[in-house]
Motif scaffolding. Structure first.
Motif, PDB file in Angstrom:
ATOM      1  N   ILE A   7      -0.427  77.819  38.568  1.00 27.70           N
ATOM      2  CA  ILE A   7      -0.442  77.429  39.979  1.00 27.70           C
ATOM      3  C   ILE A   7      -0.968  78.606  40.800  1.00 27.70           C
ATOM      4  N   ALA A   8      -1.758  78.314  41.813  1.00 28.25           N
ATOM      5  CA  ALA A   8      -2.278  79.399  42.659  1.00 28.25           C
ATOM      6  C   ALA A   8      -2.357  78.959  44.107  1.00 28.25           C
ATOM      7  N   PHE A   9      -2.042  79.883  45.016  1.00 31.51           N
ATOM      8  CA  PHE A   9      -2.365  79.735  46.425  1.00 31.51           C
ATOM      9  C   PHE A   9      -3.757  80.331  46.608  1.00 31.51           C
ATOM     10  N   LYS A  65      -0.803  83.921  42.345  1.00 29.79           N
ATOM     11  CA  LYS A  65      -0.816  82.957  41.240  1.00 29.79           C
ATOM     12  C   LYS A  65       0.348  83.227  40.304  1.00 29.79           C
ATOM     13  N   TRP A  66       0.797  82.180  39.655  1.00 26.73           N
ATOM     14  CA  TRP A  66       1.915  82.307  38.723  1.00 26.73           C
ATOM     15  C   TRP A  66       1.888  81.148  37.727  1.00 26.73           C
ATOM     16  N   GLU A  67       2.763  81.214  36.738  1.00 25.32           N
ATOM     17  CA  GLU A  67       2.828  80.153  35.731  1.00 25.32           C
ATOM     18  C   GLU A  67       4.254  79.696  35.539  1.00 25.32           C
ATOM     19  N   ILE A  68       4.406  78.440  35.174  1.00 25.78           N
ATOM     20  CA  ILE A  68       5.725  77.953  34.738  1.00 25.78           C
ATOM     21  C   ILE A  68       5.537  77.243  33.399  1.00 25.78           C
ATOM     22  N   ASP A  91      -8.460  81.638  35.276  1.00 28.48           N
ATOM     23  CA  ASP A  91      -8.341  81.237  36.687  1.00 28.48           C
ATOM     24  C   ASP A  91      -9.286  80.110  37.060  1.00 28.48           C
ATOM     25  N   ALA A  92     -10.253  79.796  36.196  1.00 26.68           N
ATOM     26  CA  ALA A  92     -11.271  78.797  36.550  1.00 26.68           C
ATOM     27  C   ALA A  92     -10.636  77.460  36.941  1.00 26.68           C
ATOM     28  N   GLY A  93      -9.594  77.068  36.207  1.00 28.60           N
ATOM     29  CA  GLY A  93      -8.954  75.776  36.456  1.00 28.60           C
ATOM     30  C   GLY A  93      -8.306  75.693  37.828  1.00 28.60           C
ATOM     31  N   VAL A  94      -7.514  76.701  38.204  1.00 23.90           N
ATOM     32  CA  VAL A  94      -6.828  76.633  39.503  1.00 23.90           C
ATOM     33  C   VAL A  94      -7.818  76.774  40.663  1.00 23.90           C
ATOM     34  N   ILE A  95      -8.857  77.565  40.454  1.00 24.63           N
ATOM     35  CA  ILE A  95      -9.861  77.713  41.519  1.00 24.63           C
ATOM     36  C   ILE A  95     -10.647  76.409  41.681  1.00 24.63           C
ATOM     37  N   GLY A  96     -10.999  75.788  40.560  1.00 24.46           N
ATOM     38  CA  GLY A  96     -11.671  74.485  40.630  1.00 24.46           C
ATOM     39  C   GLY A  96     -10.773  73.438  41.269  1.00 24.46           C
ATOM     40  N   ALA A  97      -9.483  73.496  40.950  1.00 33.69           N
ATOM     41  CA  ALA A  97      -8.533  72.541  41.539  1.00 33.69           C
ATOM     42  C   ALA A  97      -8.455  72.743  43.049  1.00 33.69           C
ATOM     43  N   ALA A  98      -8.455  73.995  43.484  1.00 33.47           N
ATOM     44  CA  ALA A  98      -8.433  74.274  44.926  1.00 33.47           C
ATOM     45  C   ALA A  98      -9.701  73.731  45.586  1.00 33.47           C
TER      46      ALA A  98
END
Lengths: 319, 319
Positions: free
Chosen positions: A18-20, A30-33, A306-313
């Motif tokens: 997850i990332a802001f 960014k962080w992970e769970i 990070d590609a996934g969270v940045i693409g999601a944003a």
């Protein structure tokens, strides 16, 4: 008021990233769970919602600082409805992810396939350099991809777009693929495919320094094959020549259809860098039309995990 | 005032096809003029302009009844600028077609590759049925194509999009292609490719009724091969099985990347109808992911030679 930030989420089989992310695509935090796959994986959404709530407080941010959530999940997604038709690695089947996550967080939620979002991330802030026509090829445990064309991420008609690991590329000596077919690109050019091809060469009695690694460790990795090839091991070099010729042909065939200006190679195998990229480019040029080749630059993916969270944003931004 | 009509133009090596098309895509009037390739083909644009002028009068129509011109040309086109980089069959090189035709006719002009416009035409008014994700495959003298994805015609980065005839599909026994490479789809699945493969079988001494046709006429055609196969000629059947297996694999590989809901097969070879389509579908299903197969319907193109002018009209409408 400045542009609102975005929340990017990348749901994987082991962790949820997850990332802001700022409106311009910079990661604020960014962080992970862990991914809770128990009982049909119904805990994932509440876990994400609670975690976002926590991190907003920890980062002294508020809900109103954020415009929307973009989220990637593995599997077949209906992007219009936000329904995950099937995500085998998670355990969801016909799960209305966008609705559930929207209810749990209060944010508007947009859903896409995770590999597609990784391609979108590389296109926005990574090696794709916002190319209007880009092909992303991910060489990991499997082989995946994502396609940007006419400046847009392609969605396809039922969530199987860019499943390029399952293009049939080997018909003479095909190995079986997890998908049930034989000779898929994934059986040749994934990390596990490369390791398997080299292992078969060893078991075939070929003389290679990989034999001792296999004896010692019980298995070899794609990384071992690249390492041995760099040390002039002929068998390892032959395996990579075979792999890269087939990969270059598959990518050239795609490029002849899509005419991209960027081809971004990611995933664990791409860590080989120029040892992969230079012969791959040569193989590509053997099979592509001259004019198709002239249009294309090859790049190694630069955003890593990070590609996934940045693409999601970016998905959340564009909607 | 009702919606203005559109003018669709399809420039080929032998004739230029022109049509007055309603805003809804119905042809009001269509005609052809010869393609004047003398002296760098500079006569084509004035010929088109004069011919439109003439036909407007003959049809009791006026310039103001029309919104714009869409035009297709063979070769590499920059759709933004309207420049034809290279059209070998016509003789143009870096020819500013949109500007010249706009000056000569007074209409706003939009340019695209002819095969792409044929795909667009089939998508708008033909077998493509306005599918948001469609692959067009044209099996003629050569093999061409066009791609609709996310509801848009794909353009690519330098005018070589959907040149699917040059995907490498045969590496064991490749035949040379006009493009300079070997084993392109066009060497296998075009009308000339099918004829050539059958001819090589005859020259190899295989016993087939095609031998007598070759002796009598000096050459055989793809149509002869389909005819002989329908009469249980084993060699002809084997040739078609080979051709269709390779074509099915190439189309499946594209579909795995693009996830279309329609695949429209056109060109002269498609006149074989179900004799082509049924085994092609079976070959496709051998190589495609199950979910990719489930999404797709195969269709024979329905607009014939009108596909280009109708697609050209749609280009003008959409801009």
């Amino acid at each position: 008021m400045s542009q609102q930030h975005l929340i990017g989420i990348d749901i994987g089989g082991t962790t949820v990233k997850i990332a802001f992310v700022t409106y311009k695509g910079d990661i604020l935090h960014k962080w992970e769970i862990p991914t809770d796959k128990e009982e049909g994986a119904i805990g994932i959404v509440p876990d994400i919602a609670a975690s976002i709530e926590e991190q907003l407080i920890a980062q002294s941010l508020q809900s109103k600082d954020f415009a929307a959530i973009g989220v990637g999940a593995p599997g077949f997604i209906d992007v219009e409805s936000g329904i995950v038709h099937e995500a085998v690695n998670i355990g969801w089947k016909n799960y209305h992810l966008s609705e559930k996550l929207q209810e749990a967080t209060g944010f508007k939620v947009w859903v896409e396939n995770d590999a597609n979002l990784a391609a979108l991330g590389e296109n926005w802030k990574g090696s794709g350099d916002q190319a209007q026509h880009m092909l992303a090829v991910t060489l990991g445990t499997g082989v995946g991809g994502g396609i940007i064309a006419n400046g847009q991420l392609l969605h396809g008609s039922n969530g199987t777009v860019a499943e390029i690991g399952h293009m049939t590329v080997e018909t003479e000596n095909p190995l079986p693929c997890n998908c049930g077919k034989d000779g898929c690109l994934e059986t040749v050019a994934s990390a596990s495919g490369i390791a398997k091809i080299a292992t078969l060469e060893i078991k075939d009695g070929k003389s290679t320094k990989l034999s001792s690694i296999l004896d010692r460790q019980g298995s070899i990795t794609a990384r071992d094959v690249f390492q041995a090839a760099s040390e002039e091991d002929q068998v390892a070099q032959d395996v990579l020549a075979y792999v890269i010729d087939h990969l270059g042909r598959a990518v050239a065939n795609l490029a002849i259809a899509l005419n991209p200006s960027k081809i971004v190679i990611g995933g664990g195998v791409s860590k080989a860098g120029d040892q992969l990229l230079l012969p791959l480019r040569a193989a590509f040029d053997r099979y592509a039309l001259t004019r198709t080749s002239q249009a294309v630059e090859f790049e190694i993916a630069s955003l890593g995990n990070d590609a996934g969270v940045i693409g999601a944003a970016y998905l959340a931004k564009r909607k």
